[in-house]
Write an enzyme that holds these catalytic residues in place. Sequence first.
Site, mmCIF file in Angstrom:
data_model
loop_
_atom_site.group_PDB
_atom_site.id
_atom_site.type_symbol
_atom_site.label_atom_id
_atom_site.label_comp_id
_atom_site.label_asym_id
_atom_site.label_seq_id
_atom_site.Cartn_x
_atom_site.Cartn_y
_atom_site.Cartn_z
ATOM 1 C CG ASP A 57 -2.013 1.510 1.725
ATOM 2 O OD1 ASP A 57 -1.593 2.564 0.669
ATOM 3 O OD2 ASP A 57 -2.887 0.566 2.053
ATOM 4 C CB SER A 145 -4.888 12.337 -15.015
ATOM 5 O OG SER A 145 -6.877 12.765 -15.765
ATOM 6 C CE1 TYR A 158 -6.756 10.060 -10.772
ATOM 7 C CE2 TYR A 158 -7.309 11.233 -12.609
ATOM 8 C CZ TYR A 158 -6.584 10.044 -11.792
ATOM 9 O OH TYR A 158 -6.038 8.835 -13.178
ATOM 10 C CE LYS A 162 -2.847 9.581 -11.263
ATOM 11 N NZ LYS A 162 -1.991 9.227 -11.484
#
Length: 253
Positions: A57, A145, A158, A162
């Site tokens: 992890d 992304s 997110y 990114k």
Amino acid sequence: MRGVLVTGGSRGIGRAVARAFAAGGDRVAVQYAGRRADAERTVRELPGTGHTLLQADLGEPGATERTVAEAVAALGAVDVLVNNAAVAPAADTRHPIAETPLEHWQQVWRRMVDVNLLGAADLCWATAHHLVDRGTGGAIVNIGSRGAFRGEPDFPAYGATKAALHALGQSLAVALAPHGIAVTSVAPGFVATERQTGKLSGPEGERLRAESPFGRVGTPEEVAATVHFLASPAAAWASGTIVDLNGASHLRT
């Protein structure tokens, strides 16, 4: 033959990237967090020999250093790092600011920052130190992304992590070039992975395909081909580049 560490390699883009390097004759260490059966399938299907599976992890303290050390031990060396692992947009990570309770907002932000940015940064650090100590050069490719450029209103953490990953890559490209280490980033848009099957077959599918003048979305193999090239010695001069991998969709008004 190079040693290649691919994070988030249990399926989707990570699996395709692992296949691309293995097909090119490299040994691959495939890191996964929780999808062991999928990750085992990835390794089982890789051409060649000497591949290995690593569980970690990457949001936990010490996991990144351990992952790189285990990859080095299994492969003999790590010449290429592909930072693909991330906490991705999903129903349970959706957090539009106007309708998200603070507790969930903070929980998602911290988890995405821990994995998508800090985990990737620490993997870069450990891999860079390994490469500098060896003095042989190498490559780091970060999977960012399109959301870093165009915004992610339902998943702002997110998009932000990114974007930070892209910026990190450009900083490291300058810092590591004197050591012969190239650092690049790829910013895919919508890709037809297993996770997106439902969305592509549903009412959103036509809209997503229409974003590109090709009339389709990207494939994991297309992303993998770009990553494989960017990690090659032939692409060293591209260090610092962020490849907007979106089938010309960004050129449409």
